[in-house]
Design a protein around this motif. Sequence first.
Motif, PDB file in Angstrom:
ATOM      1  N   ASP A   1       0.844  -1.199   0.000  1.00 23.88           N
ATOM      2  CA  ASP A   1       0.000   0.000   0.000  1.00 23.88           C
ATOM      3  C   ASP A   1       0.880   1.250   0.000  1.00 23.88           C
ATOM      4  O   ASP A   1       2.084   1.191   0.265  1.00 23.88           O
ATOM      5  N   GLU A   2       0.281   2.392  -0.276  1.00 25.01           N
ATOM      6  CA  GLU A   2       1.055   3.622  -0.437  1.00 25.01           C
ATOM      7  C   GLU A   2       1.803   4.005   0.833  1.00 25.01           C
ATOM      8  O   GLU A   2       2.954   4.467   0.779  1.00 25.01           O
ATOM      9  N   LYS A   3       1.194   3.796   1.983  1.00 23.67           N
ATOM     10  CA  LYS A   3       1.857   4.142   3.237  1.00 23.67           C
ATOM     11  C   LYS A   3       3.164   3.360   3.382  1.00 23.67           C
ATOM     12  O   LYS A   3       4.209   3.933   3.754  1.00 23.67           O
ATOM     13  N   THR A   4       3.115   2.080   3.080  1.00 27.27           N
ATOM     14  CA  THR A   4       4.323   1.246   3.160  1.00 27.27           C
ATOM     15  C   THR A   4       5.354   1.677   2.131  1.00 27.27           C
ATOM     16  O   THR A   4       6.551   1.754   2.422  1.00 27.27           O
ATOM     17  N   GLN A   5       4.901   1.960   0.910  1.00 27.57           N
ATOM     18  CA  GLN A   5       5.824   2.380  -0.146  1.00 27.57           C
ATOM     19  C   GLN A   5       6.543   3.669   0.247  1.00 27.57           C
ATOM     20  O   GLN A   5       7.762   3.791   0.053  1.00 27.57           O
ATOM     21  N   ARG A   6       5.823   4.617   0.779  1.00 23.59           N
ATOM     22  CA  ARG A   6       6.444   5.884   1.167  1.00 23.59           C
ATOM     23  C   ARG A   6       7.427   5.669   2.319  1.00 23.59           C
ATOM     24  O   ARG A   6       8.503   6.276   2.349  1.00 23.59           O
ATOM     25  N   ALA A   7       7.081   4.784   3.235  1.00 29.26           N
ATOM     26  CA  ALA A   7       8.004   4.478   4.336  1.00 29.26           C
ATOM     27  C   ALA A   7       9.284   3.830   3.805  1.00 29.26           C
ATOM     28  O   ALA A   7      10.386   4.129   4.286  1.00 29.26           O
ATOM     29  N   GLN A   8       9.147   2.964   2.803  1.00 29.63           N
ATOM     30  CA  GLN A   8      10.331   2.330   2.226  1.00 29.63           C
ATOM     31  C   GLN A   8      11.206   3.363   1.511  1.00 29.63           C
ATOM     32  O   GLN A   8      12.434   3.282   1.540  1.00 29.63           O
ATOM     33  N   GLY A   9      10.583   4.348   0.870  1.00 38.80           N
ATOM     34  CA  GLY A   9      11.359   5.425   0.256  1.00 38.80           C
ATOM     35  C   GLY A   9      12.153   6.202   1.280  1.00 38.80           C
ATOM     36  O   GLY A   9      13.257   6.695   0.999  1.00 38.80           O
ATOM     37  N   SER A  10      11.640   6.299   2.503  1.00 39.02           N
ATOM     38  CA  SER A  10      12.328   7.057   3.557  1.00 39.02           C
ATOM     39  C   SER A  10      13.614   6.379   4.015  1.00 39.02           C
ATOM     40  O   SER A  10      14.452   7.014   4.660  1.00 39.02           O
ATOM     41  N   ARG A  11      13.791   5.096   3.701  1.00 40.68           N
ATOM     42  CA  ARG A  11      14.992   4.380   4.144  1.00 40.68           C
ATOM     43  C   ARG A  11      16.237   4.790   3.351  1.00 40.68           C
ATOM     44  O   ARG A  11      17.362   4.515   3.770  1.00 40.68           O
ATOM     45  N   CYS A  12      16.042   5.420   2.184  1.00 38.96           N
ATOM     46  CA  CYS A  12      17.184   5.919   1.413  1.00 38.96           C
ATOM     47  C   CYS A  12      17.860   6.992   2.267  1.00 38.96           C
ATOM     48  O   CYS A  12      17.252   7.981   2.669  1.00 38.96           O
ATOM     49  N   MET A  13      19.159   6.812   2.561  1.00 39.17           N
ATOM     50  CA  MET A  13      19.745   7.459   3.734  1.00 39.17           C
ATOM     51  C   MET A  13      20.564   8.718   3.453  1.00 39.17           C
ATOM     52  O   MET A  13      21.334   9.150   4.305  1.00 39.17           O
ATOM     53  N   ASP A  14      20.395   9.342   2.270  1.00 36.49           N
ATOM     54  CA  ASP A  14      21.163  10.554   1.978  1.00 36.49           C
ATOM     55  C   ASP A  14      22.640  10.299   2.257  1.00 36.49           C
ATOM     56  O   ASP A  14      23.289  11.041   2.994  1.00 36.49           O
ATOM     57  N   CYS A  15      23.163   9.227   1.652  1.00 37.02           N
ATOM     58  CA  CYS A  15      24.500   8.737   2.016  1.00 37.02           C
ATOM     59  C   CYS A  15      25.625   9.637   1.512  1.00 37.02           C
ATOM     60  O   CYS A  15      26.772   9.456   1.907  1.00 37.02           O
ATOM     61  N   GLY A  16      25.322  10.558   0.604  1.00 35.98           N
ATOM     62  CA  GLY A  16      26.359  11.481   0.141  1.00 35.98           C
ATOM     63  C   GLY A  16      27.117  10.970  -1.064  1.00 35.98           C
ATOM     64  O   GLY A  16      27.414  11.714  -1.992  1.00 35.98           O
ATOM     65  N   THR A  17      27.452   9.699  -1.054  1.00 33.69           N
ATOM     66  CA  THR A  17      28.115   9.076  -2.211  1.00 33.69           C
ATOM     67  C   THR A  17      27.292   7.855  -2.603  1.00 33.69           C
ATOM     68  O   THR A  17      27.572   6.744  -2.147  1.00 33.69           O
ATOM     69  N   PRO A  18      26.261   8.054  -3.420  1.00 30.78           N
ATOM     70  CA  PRO A  18      25.336   6.964  -3.724  1.00 30.78           C
ATOM     71  C   PRO A  18      25.910   5.991  -4.762  1.00 30.78           C
ATOM     72  O   PRO A  18      25.847   6.227  -5.962  1.00 30.78           O
TER      73      PRO A  18
ATOM     74  N   GLY B   1      23.167  -1.134   2.698  1.00 24.11           N
ATOM     75  CA  GLY B   1      23.407  -2.569   2.708  1.00 24.11           C
ATOM     76  C   GLY B   1      24.683  -2.989   3.409  1.00 24.11           C
ATOM     77  O   GLY B   1      24.888  -4.182   3.669  1.00 24.11           O
ATOM     78  N   VAL B   2      25.548  -2.045   3.738  1.00 20.22           N
ATOM     79  CA  VAL B   2      26.765  -2.367   4.480  1.00 20.22           C
ATOM     80  C   VAL B   2      26.422  -2.827   5.898  1.00 20.22           C
ATOM     81  O   VAL B   2      27.071  -3.706   6.467  1.00 20.22           O
ATOM     82  N   ILE B   3      25.365  -2.229   6.470  1.00 18.44           N
ATOM     83  CA  ILE B   3      25.040  -2.526   7.871  1.00 18.44           C
ATOM     84  C   ILE B   3      23.632  -3.086   8.069  1.00 18.44           C
ATOM     85  O   ILE B   3      23.354  -3.701   9.093  1.00 18.44           O
ATOM     86  N   GLU B   4      22.736  -2.851   7.109  1.00 18.10           N
ATOM     87  CA  GLU B   4      21.343  -3.274   7.223  1.00 18.10           C
ATOM     88  C   GLU B   4      20.884  -3.823   5.870  1.00 18.10           C
ATOM     89  O   GLU B   4      21.558  -3.631   4.858  1.00 18.10           O
ATOM     90  N   PRO B   5      19.714  -4.477   5.803  1.00 18.93           N
ATOM     91  CA  PRO B   5      19.162  -4.832   4.494  1.00 18.93           C
ATOM     92  C   PRO B   5      18.991  -3.579   3.644  1.00 18.93           C
ATOM     93  O   PRO B   5      18.561  -2.538   4.146  1.00 18.93           O
ATOM     94  N   PRO B   6      19.343  -3.627   2.357  1.00 16.78           N
ATOM     95  CA  PRO B   6      19.336  -2.423   1.515  1.00 16.78           C
ATOM     96  C   PRO B   6      17.938  -1.875   1.277  1.00 16.78           C
ATOM     97  O   PRO B   6      16.925  -2.516   1.567  1.00 16.78           O
ATOM     98  N   VAL B   7      17.890  -0.686   0.713  1.00 14.72           N
ATOM     99  CA  VAL B   7      16.634  -0.044   0.339  1.00 14.72           C
ATOM    100  C   VAL B   7      15.939  -0.892  -0.740  1.00 14.72           C
ATOM    101  O   VAL B   7      16.603  -1.490  -1.597  1.00 14.72           O
TER     102      VAL B   7
END
Length: 498
Positions: free
Chosen positions: A35-52, A117-123
């Motif tokens: 559902d959309e709520k879950t999809q948006r939450a999954q998008g939030s996991r992208c961590m602004d890593c700086g070097t993607p 993905g270095v420390i957790e399951p990836p986005v």
Amino acid sequence: MGKPTGFMEVDRVTDSETPPLERIRNWFEFKIHSDEKTQRAQGSRCMDCGTPFCHTGHIVSGMASGCPVHNLIPEWNDLVFRGRWKEALQRLHKTNNFPEFTGRVCPAPCEGSCVLGVIEPPVTIKNNECAIIDRGWEEGWVVPKIPARRTGKKVAVIGSGPAGLACADQLNQAGHEVTVFEREDRIGGLLMYGIPNMKLDKERVVQRRVNLMAQEGITFKTGVFVGRDGEWTATRLRNDFDAVVLCCGATAGRDLSIENRDASGVHMAMEFLTANTRHQLDHQFDGTNPALNATGKDVVVIGGGDTGTDCVGTSLRHGCNSVIQLEIMPQPPEKRAANNPWPEWPKVYKLDYGQEEAAAVQGRDPRHYLVQTKRFLKDSAGNLAGLEIVNIEWAKDDQGRFIPQDVEGTLRVIPCQIALLAMGFTGPENEVIQQFALDTDVRSNIKADHGTFTTNVPGVFAAGDVRRGQSLVVWAINEGRGAARECDRFLMGETNLP
């Protein structure tokens, strides 16, 4: 980034699936979007890593690391989180002509190099991509983009797989008159006939995009085998068109030349998969199976990879008696090995959809590792009756090369009435190459450098598997777009194509 702490607060949740025992009763796609709520939450996991690393598309240790089409992944993940779906679609289409294909069948090297993905399951990058484009179609945001002007230049694209379609799409948007030639009766190449319908719906997904491209002005010609067709020869193509782009794929399958290879029941995997998809489309998925089927048979798939998995899933839907899959390599580890560090593609053990289905039916993963087939066995009528197999171990020869060696006492016979060879591809078929008198490399691929895509014949370009060898759908799209850019430069003296 809208949610800097999202990756710390939200666990990875992938799209759900129809249960294996239910989905093997039909040929329909079995992925179910969250559902959309879950999809948006999954998008939030992208961590602004700086070097993607996810959108770098480098080759690391011989494998893709990151997205070869350089998708703007952090950007559209953020837009998904914010609920700005139409903008996310616009970002996605900037780099990827067909996200509905890659969102379904790409193995997602982007996720293998995700910094999280270095420390957790990836986005869930692949799921997010598919959700964006599917929503775009549902909302009516994907509409024909008809070029405002035409250049008067004509281009022939040979082959309608992902490389050919991407090339045609780009050249059409540049204003050229594009004709795509395909030897099969339907457009799509391996997207149409090499990938089963339950992974990639042909009418709802593939044909929908082809129809859109036709509305945008691209001409499609099916049933034309350039190299064999007496009407559309290389000479005529070069005379009738200002440029030709060859995107014919690497469709010559790797064979297994052992005793009794001529037994009735030994087939190349693509022969089996193509026959099935053509039959299902011709008969509107009416529950019947093609003449070449696995119904009631003991099936052995020789080889792994996506093609082997597709053979397993197809055999189960036919109602096979049993199915096993033989792999000559050892079983991968559960976690990354020390010699397989991030951001390399993670070579780890996993159950793909076909193995998951086989395990649900048979009680275990159908794969048998470190096994080699010694010979086929046939009955008095010439039909395949079994396989003689042996366990192997890898050892080095005098030159330091790894070779398989039989393990003493493990030679045995297993029943088999249909064997499917899914050991990869050796390169392109040579009819087109010979007609155009093209140079080839040591692997029999058309010789053309990545970046220029130019062959030894002026005005003739090559892209995709026919140039690089068997590869991923994202590399095919990358090359199709690249060849279009260089073809446009050849025709116009400059190019604005990305």
